[in-house]
Scaffold this motif. Structure first.
Motif, PDB file in Angstrom:
ATOM      1  N   HIS A 489       0.816  -1.212   0.000  1.00 50.21           N
ATOM      2  CA  HIS A 489       0.000   0.000   0.000  1.00 50.21           C
ATOM      3  C   HIS A 489       0.855   1.269   0.000  1.00 50.21           C
ATOM      4  CE1 HIS A 489      -3.562  -2.428   0.668  1.00 50.21           C
ATOM      5  NE2 HIS A 489      -2.930  -3.038   1.641  1.00 50.21           N
ATOM      6  N   CYS A 490       2.177   1.112   0.005  1.00 52.53           N
ATOM      7  CA  CYS A 490       3.079   2.269  -0.046  1.00 52.53           C
ATOM      8  C   CYS A 490       3.321   2.657  -1.507  1.00 52.53           C
ATOM      9  CB  CYS A 490       4.405   1.950   0.635  1.00 52.53           C
ATOM     10  SG  CYS A 490       4.270   1.616   2.403  1.00 52.53           S
ATOM     11  N   ARG A 491       3.560   3.929  -1.732  1.00 54.81           N
ATOM     12  CA  ARG A 491       3.731   4.438  -3.091  1.00 54.81           C
ATOM     13  C   ARG A 491       5.191   4.461  -3.535  1.00 54.81           C
ATOM     14  NH1 ARG A 491       0.606   9.955  -3.890  1.00 54.81           N
ATOM     15  NH2 ARG A 491       1.058   9.385  -6.070  1.00 54.81           N
ATOM     16  N   CYS A 492       6.113   4.113  -2.635  1.00 57.91           N
ATOM     17  CA  CYS A 492       7.531   4.130  -2.991  1.00 57.91           C
ATOM     18  C   CYS A 492       7.853   3.006  -3.977  1.00 57.91           C
ATOM     19  CB  CYS A 492       8.401   4.007  -1.740  1.00 57.91           C
ATOM     20  SG  CYS A 492       8.060   2.545  -0.748  1.00 57.91           S
ATOM     21  N   PRO A 493       8.899   3.163  -4.788  1.00 58.58           N
ATOM     22  CA  PRO A 493       9.228   2.168  -5.813  1.00 58.58           C
ATOM     23  C   PRO A 493       9.848   0.910  -5.211  1.00 58.58           C
ATOM     24  CG  PRO A 493      10.882   3.894  -5.771  1.00 58.58           C
ATOM     25  CD  PRO A 493       9.806   4.331  -4.828  1.00 58.58           C
ATOM     26  N   PRO A 494       9.936  -0.162  -6.001  1.00 56.08           N
ATOM     27  CA  PRO A 494      10.567  -1.405  -5.518  1.00 56.08           C
ATOM     28  C   PRO A 494      12.012  -1.215  -5.079  1.00 56.08           C
ATOM     29  CG  PRO A 494       9.315  -1.816  -7.516  1.00 56.08           C
ATOM     30  CD  PRO A 494       9.353  -0.320  -7.341  1.00 56.08           C
ATOM     31  N   SER A 495      12.670  -0.189  -5.596  1.00 54.67           N
ATOM     32  CA  SER A 495      14.067   0.069  -5.244  1.00 54.67           C
ATOM     33  C   SER A 495      14.222   0.791  -3.914  1.00 54.67           C
ATOM     34  CB  SER A 495      14.733   0.896  -6.338  1.00 54.67           C
ATOM     35  OG  SER A 495      14.061   2.150  -6.509  1.00 54.67           O
ATOM     36  N   CYS A 496      13.132   1.052  -3.218  1.00 51.87           N
ATOM     37  CA  CYS A 496      13.182   1.779  -1.949  1.00 51.87           C
ATOM     38  C   CYS A 496      14.125   1.085  -0.967  1.00 51.87           C
ATOM     39  CB  CYS A 496      11.774   1.884  -1.355  1.00 51.87           C
ATOM     40  SG  CYS A 496      11.729   2.625   0.294  1.00 51.87           S
ATOM     41  N   GLN A 497      14.863   1.887  -0.219  1.00 46.50           N
ATOM     42  CA  GLN A 497      15.815   1.361   0.763  1.00 46.50           C
ATOM     43  C   GLN A 497      15.134   0.558   1.857  1.00 46.50           C
ATOM     44  OE1 GLN A 497      18.545   4.368   2.120  1.00 46.50           O
ATOM     45  NE2 GLN A 497      19.085   3.263   3.992  1.00 46.50           N
ATOM     46  N   ASN A 498      13.841   0.781   2.040  1.00 49.20           N
ATOM     47  CA  ASN A 498      13.101   0.101   3.099  1.00 49.20           C
ATOM     48  C   ASN A 498      12.373  -1.141   2.590  1.00 49.20           C
ATOM     49  OD1 ASN A 498      12.407   0.020   5.870  1.00 49.20           O
ATOM     50  ND2 ASN A 498      10.369   0.822   5.414  1.00 49.20           N
ATOM     51  N   ARG A 499      12.816  -1.668   1.467  1.00 46.74           N
ATOM     52  CA  ARG A 499      12.285  -2.936   0.943  1.00 46.74           C
ATOM     53  C   ARG A 499      13.469  -3.867   0.708  1.00 46.74           C
ATOM     54  NH1 ARG A 499       6.953  -2.356  -1.306  1.00 46.74           N
ATOM     55  NH2 ARG A 499       6.315  -0.169  -1.595  1.00 46.74           N
ATOM     56  N   VAL A 500      13.714  -4.768   1.620  1.00 46.57           N
ATOM     57  CA  VAL A 500      14.871  -5.665   1.505  1.00 46.57           C
ATOM     58  C   VAL A 500      14.444  -7.127   1.565  1.00 46.57           C
ATOM     59  CG1 VAL A 500      17.024  -6.422   2.588  1.00 46.57           C
ATOM     60  CG2 VAL A 500      16.525  -3.987   2.392  1.00 46.57           C
ATOM     61  N   SER A 501      13.910  -7.540   2.704  1.00 49.79           N
ATOM     62  CA  SER A 501      13.618  -8.954   2.885  1.00 49.79           C
ATOM     63  C   SER A 501      12.443  -9.438   2.035  1.00 49.79           C
ATOM     64  CB  SER A 501      13.331  -9.241   4.363  1.00 49.79           C
ATOM     65  OG  SER A 501      12.163  -8.565   4.803  1.00 49.79           O
ATOM     66  N   GLN A 502      11.547  -8.549   1.648  1.00 51.12           N
ATOM     67  CA  GLN A 502      10.371  -8.951   0.867  1.00 51.12           C
ATOM     68  C   GLN A 502      10.716  -9.285  -0.570  1.00 51.12           C
ATOM     69  OE1 GLN A 502       8.038  -5.093  -0.364  1.00 51.12           O
ATOM     70  NE2 GLN A 502       8.960  -4.711   1.636  1.00 51.12           N
ATOM     71  N   LYS A 503      11.942  -8.990  -0.996  1.00 55.72           N
ATOM     72  CA  LYS A 503      12.337  -9.235  -2.380  1.00 55.72           C
ATOM     73  C   LYS A 503      12.797 -10.667  -2.633  1.00 55.72           C
ATOM     74  CE  LYS A 503      13.757  -4.457  -3.283  1.00 55.72           C
ATOM     75  NZ  LYS A 503      14.887  -3.579  -3.680  1.00 55.72           N
ATOM     76  N   GLY A 504      12.919 -11.470  -1.593  1.00 54.67           N
ATOM     77  CA  GLY A 504      13.354 -12.847  -1.782  1.00 54.67           C
ATOM     78  C   GLY A 504      14.864 -12.993  -1.794  1.00 54.67           C
ATOM     79  N   VAL A 505      15.319 -14.209  -2.096  1.00 58.52           N
ATOM     80  CA  VAL A 505      16.748 -14.530  -2.008  1.00 58.52           C
ATOM     81  C   VAL A 505      17.542 -13.777  -3.066  1.00 58.52           C
ATOM     82  CG1 VAL A 505      16.282 -16.810  -1.043  1.00 58.52           C
ATOM     83  CG2 VAL A 505      16.546 -16.550  -3.507  1.00 58.52           C
ATOM     84  N   ARG A 506      18.766 -13.430  -2.714  1.00 55.40           N
ATOM     85  CA  ARG A 506      19.669 -12.738  -3.636  1.00 55.40           C
ATOM     86  C   ARG A 506      20.939 -13.533  -3.869  1.00 55.40           C
ATOM     87  NH1 ARG A 506      20.236  -6.674  -1.453  1.00 55.40           N
ATOM     88  NH2 ARG A 506      20.713  -7.797   0.475  1.00 55.40           N
TER      89      ARG A 506
END
Length: 664
Positions: A489-506
């Motif tokens: 529900h946030c409008r920030c992009p996928p590259s936001c610094q506050n989106r890390v663990s939700q992106k899955g394994v790296r």
């Protein structure tokens, strides 16, 4: 056999007629770059002033004042042996003995730390280097040369834990320094060069007496450091006592410090800084230092002095040296890595004409037997596995992706032991399945409105105490009871610094069959401390559902049993007097179970360890129910490729010892 420290200072005095060469302290750069410069600030400023606004001062999990005086415990263990030992004259060092067990105590039954001559450098009585004060007098490196031998299993674990905690302080402090510098820049309060977190972290730890192995100069293996351990920064080698020079390639005890007036080499860094070096793995032709200009070109003849003389003397006395290899590595925080490759003996030394036409000293180093595989060789092998797995291991692969493309990177399944293919029979679950009502009650509203990226004043940052949980590289800055990431529900992009663990394994992982742990998990990539690894997934059951489920005999994962290792990551109580453990936001008891009997992911195959390299951090991002967080896994330390990942699963109150929640 009891552990012991063997004094290596008691060499035979050189003949009076011999003219000793006065060493000229001249480092061997390996190679010169910005990462090899240490700050020399006699009055360092505080690195950070921001502490959590909500804290719990009752945490004593890591409150061990003497944990960094690592020899105190062993000294206390054998205090009675010291008391019964009689004072003897210094023993003669036998030039023909080269097996590393050259000195013994006057009391053949003591099996303890060997007494050393009283030369004014008395051993500290357990923790004088580490007190409750945050600022301590800088401790100079000792001239007391010792070798640690015959460590018991419990001592190995103790020292490993000491090194692990020290490295956690260094890593988390380094991340915090850069994070605070970025924060000041975003507020317009900082200009010029960016903060060197690696240097400032090392400087702060030295100022507070947190560098290890300063009270003894250790020859041979460093207790708590394993062959294959990886370091991203030269200064971290200094912090743990692996290599005491910030830039020099040869670390040695100078003749002025030595009890018999002869210098002794203890470690070398091999990184191709000299054109005449030859590295064949188990055999190295190492070029001495000196004679280069600022462009690393050999322009004059080398001399038998400083580190060169120390290498020759170590060969003469049969003393081993630690070998650390440094090389460029893609994805490294500093652009390079340093890998401890074990102990080598210097078997030959000669003066030769180098490629540039100038005289250079060369030393032939041969790796000692009965050591585990070199860490640098493992890194190269893992690189082959990532690109050409069947060329590296033609037998053993069961699947090249048990996730069936549900993860961004494939998860290998490898078994060259038996015909067990169990992980293939489960549906791969990339993220946890929560009950529907978790999403229907207490929705997060519209989320933050940061269209171009979140700032510190956005609503999600405020939920985290007015700061981001991660730095710009996605590393966890400090463990917390609960972390809020930006959600759908946030409008920030996928590259936001506050989106890390939700992106899955790296990283690329491999579930493998192990003779020791049944099934295990290892990475094919080098994982940096503080990095996100994966989510621990399952189907969430309420407390009542879990009770019914266990009646059938099936095992569940109970999140409340995981030990709160998150509190160790970012614990800077040894650095800041006002540091307190984060306690906000408070969360209710996690009274639910996770069913992994039919659906699971790679995390379910991680083994238990009381000294783990992975910890659980609770995270919310797709709902706001504090009682049902995601179990996100982060690295507690730098994890080399092919090293098994482990968790502290904890134990139920009625269990005598921890056990895995699922039977592998």
């Amino acid at each position: 056999m009891a552990s012991s420290l063997i004094d290596l200072n008691l060499y035979p005095d050189p003949p009076e007629t011999q003219t000793l060469i006065t060493p000229k302290i001249e480092p061997k750069p390996e190679p010169i770059d910005d990462d090899d410069v240490i700050l020399h600030n006699p009055n360092p400023k505080p690195i950070a002033t921001v502490v959590p606004s909500h804290a719990d001062v009752s945490d004593n999990n890591l409150n061990n004042d003497n944990v960094f005086s690592e020899y105190n415990r062993i000294q206390e263990m054998f205090r009675t042996a010291f008391a019964n030992s009689t004072k003897t004259e210094p023993q003669t060092f036998n030039d023909d003995v080269t097996d590393g067990t050259m000195m013994t105590s006057s009391d053949p039954n003591s099996q303890a730390i060997v007494p050393v001559p009283d030369n004014g450098n008395e051993m500290s009585n357990g923790g004088a280097m580490m007190t409750s004060s945050m600022r301590k007098k800088s401790v100079q490196r000792s001239s007391e040369l010792v070798r640690v031998t015959n460590l018991a299993v419990e001592d190995e674990r103790y020292f490993r834990d000491v090194v692990r905690k020290t490295r956690m302080i260094y890593d988390s402090l380094r991340v915090l320094v850069v994070m605070e510098d970025d924060k000041r820049r975003s507020l317009g309060g900082a200009f010029g060069a960016r903060a060197r977190g690696d240097l400032r972290a090392a400087s702060a730890m030295k100022d507070r007496g947190l560098w290890l192995n300063r009270d003894k100069r250790i020859v041979g293996a460093i207790p708590g450091v394993h062959v294959g351990d990886v370091f991203f920064f030269r200064m971290e080698l200094c912090v743990v006592g692996m290599h005491g020079q910030a830039q020099a390639g040869i670390d040695y005890l100078t003749s002025s410090q030595s009890s018999n007036g002869e210098s002794i080499a203890t470690s070398v860094i091999v990184s191709g800084g000299y054109e005449d070096d030859e590295d064949a793995g188990d055999v190295i032709v190492y070029t001495g230092h000196g004679g280069q200009d600022k462009h690393s070109r050999q322009v004059v003849h080398q001399k038998l002095e400083g580190g060169n003389l120390a290498m020759e003397r170590s060969m003469h006395y049969g003393i081993e040296v630690r070998v650390i290899r440094g090389f460029k590595y893609e994805g490294s925080a500093s652009g390079k890595v340093y890998v401890y490759d074990g102990l080598y003996k210097i078997v030959e030394a000669w003066f030769d004409v180098g490629k540039s036409g100038f005289g250079v000293f060369k030393f032939k180093l041969v790796r000692m037997e009965n050591q585990v595989e070199m860490g640098s060789a493992v890194l190269k092998f893992a690189n082959t596995l990532r690109t050409r797995p069947l060329d590296a291991r033609p037998v053993g692969y069961v699947s090249f992706d048990i996730s069936r493309k549900k993860e961004k990177l494939p998860v290998f399944l490898f078994n060259d032991i038996d015909n067990n293919h169990e992980p293939m029979y489960y549906e791969y679950l990339p993220t946890t399945v929560f009950p529907p009502y978790v999403y229907h009650h207490g929705m997060r509203g519209g989320g933050c409105g940061c269209v171009s990226g979140c700032t510190l004043d956005c609503s999600c940052a405020q939920k985290n105490g007015g700061e981001f949980a991660y730095d710009a590289n996605g590393l966890l800055v400090r463990g917390k009871p609960l972390i809020f990431e930006c959600g759908p529900h946030c409008r920030c992009p996928p590259s936001c610094q506050n989106r890390v663990s939700q992106k899955g394994v790296r990283n690329r992982f491999e579930v493998f069959r192990s003779r020791e742990t049944g099934w295990g998990v290892r990475s094919l990539d080098l994982i940096q401390a503080g990095s996100f690894i994966c989510e621990y997934t399952g189907v969430v059951l309420t407390k009542e559902q879990a009770q019914l489920f266990t009646m059938t005999g099936d095992a569940l994962i109970y999140p409340n049993r995981f030990v709160e290792r998150w509190a160790e990551w970012g614990d800077l109580s040894q650095i800041f007097t006002d540091y307190v453990r984060p306690s906000y936001p408070s969360i209710p008891p996690l009274n639910y179970g996770m069913d992994v009997s039919r659906m699971r992911n790679l995390a379910c195959y991680m083994s238990h360890s009381a000294c783990p390299n992975v910890f659980v951090q609770l995270v919310l991002y797709d709902h706001s129910q504090h009682a049902f967080p995601h179990l996100m896994l982060f690295a507690m330390e730098n994890i080399p490729p092919l090293r098994e990942l482990s968790l502290d699963y904890g134990a139920a109150p009625d269990e005598a010892s921890p056990k895995l929640a699922i039977c592998n």
